[in-house]
Design an enzyme around this catalytic site. Structure first.
Site, PDB file in Angstrom:
ATOM      1  N   HIS A  22       0.839  -1.202   0.000  1.00  0.00           N
ATOM      2  CA  HIS A  22       0.000   0.000   0.000  1.00  0.00           C
ATOM      3  C   HIS A  22       0.872   1.248   0.000  1.00  0.00           C
ATOM      4  O   HIS A  22       0.547   2.238  -0.639  1.00  0.00           O
ATOM      5  CB  HIS A  22      -0.918  -0.011   1.218  1.00  0.00           C
ATOM      6  CG  HIS A  22      -1.814   1.169   1.316  1.00  0.00           C
ATOM      7  ND1 HIS A  22      -2.898   1.328   0.502  1.00  0.00           N
ATOM      8  CD2 HIS A  22      -1.766   2.260   2.105  1.00  0.00           C
ATOM      9  CE1 HIS A  22      -3.498   2.473   0.789  1.00  0.00           C
ATOM     10  NE2 HIS A  22      -2.830   3.056   1.761  1.00  0.00           N
ATOM     11  N   ASP A  63      -8.908   6.503  -2.904  1.00  0.00           N
ATOM     12  CA  ASP A  63      -8.710   7.612  -1.972  1.00  0.00           C
ATOM     13  C   ASP A  63      -7.489   8.415  -2.394  1.00  0.00           C
ATOM     14  O   ASP A  63      -6.791   8.043  -3.338  1.00  0.00           O
ATOM     15  CB  ASP A  63      -8.563   7.121  -0.537  1.00  0.00           C
ATOM     16  CG  ASP A  63      -7.472   6.076  -0.366  1.00  0.00           C
ATOM     17  OD1 ASP A  63      -6.458   6.115  -1.107  1.00  0.00           O
ATOM     18  OD2 ASP A  63      -7.627   5.209   0.498  1.00  0.00           O
ATOM     19  N   LYS A 101     -12.910  10.933   0.600  1.00  0.00           N
ATOM     20  CA  LYS A 101     -13.611  10.384   1.753  1.00  0.00           C
ATOM     21  C   LYS A 101     -13.618  11.393   2.887  1.00  0.00           C
ATOM     22  O   LYS A 101     -12.593  11.969   3.211  1.00  0.00           O
ATOM     23  CB  LYS A 101     -12.933   9.094   2.229  1.00  0.00           C
ATOM     24  CG  LYS A 101     -12.962   7.989   1.211  1.00  0.00           C
ATOM     25  CD  LYS A 101     -12.192   6.781   1.697  1.00  0.00           C
ATOM     26  CE  LYS A 101     -12.135   5.726   0.617  1.00  0.00           C
ATOM     27  NZ  LYS A 101     -11.280   4.594   1.013  1.00  0.00           N
ATOM     28  N   ARG A 103     -14.290  11.538   6.758  1.00  0.00           N
ATOM     29  CA  ARG A 103     -14.377  10.619   7.895  1.00  0.00           C
ATOM     30  C   ARG A 103     -14.949  11.334   9.116  1.00  0.00           C
ATOM     31  O   ARG A 103     -14.642  12.489   9.372  1.00  0.00           O
ATOM     32  CB  ARG A 103     -13.001  10.049   8.216  1.00  0.00           C
ATOM     33  CG  ARG A 103     -12.444   9.245   7.057  1.00  0.00           C
ATOM     34  CD  ARG A 103     -11.112   8.616   7.422  1.00  0.00           C
ATOM     35  NE  ARG A 103     -10.524   7.936   6.288  1.00  0.00           N
ATOM     36  CZ  ARG A 103     -10.769   6.674   5.953  1.00  0.00           C
ATOM     37  NH1 ARG A 103     -11.597   5.962   6.673  1.00  0.00           N
ATOM     38  NH2 ARG A 103     -10.196   6.127   4.912  1.00  0.00           N
TER      39      ARG A 103
END
Length: 123
Positions: A22, A63, A101, A103
């Site tokens: 990642h 994202d 996104k 949150r």
């Protein structure tokens, strides 16, 4: 990631083979005594999708953290696709979208917005 690195190092590994991390910075959690080899499947995946006869392909990043990987994939897909004659040249603002996104807490997504167009596209 740091905990996993400690567990593996404590188990006595001297070499680790990883694929499509990642974040490449994860390699930094391992001591220099552990050889970490990071492999990428980008060219293999791009070749597969280029052979699928995609038209108006759009790569979508899930994202902001995935933008660099998604752009790398898109560039490779376009390069492989052109060599196969299956994907037309797209300008730098075409063929890419991403989610933003919002949150409300740790691991809790309150809202997601898509930036870019995916309508009538191969996503």
């Amino acid at each position: 990631a740091a905990d996993v690195a400690q567990i593996l190092t404590g188990a006595g590994i001297s070499r680790l083979l990883v694929m499509d991390l990642h974040s490449p910075q994860i390699q930094g959690f391992f001591p220099t005594s552990v050889l970490v080899e990071h492999l990428s499947a980008v060219s293999l995946a791009a070749s597969y999708f280029a052979e699928q006869g995609l038209h108006d392909a759009v790569v979508v990043s899930p994202d902001a953290g995935g933008v660099a990987r998604a752009k790398e994939f898109r560039a490779t897909l376009q390069s492989v696709g052109r060599s196969l004659g299956s994907i037309a040249q797209q300008s730098s603002d075409q063929g890419f979208a991403m989610f933003f996104k919002q949150r409300s807490g740790a691991s809790k997504i309150e809202r997601m917005d898509l930036a870019g167009s995916v309508r009538d596209q191969d996503v």
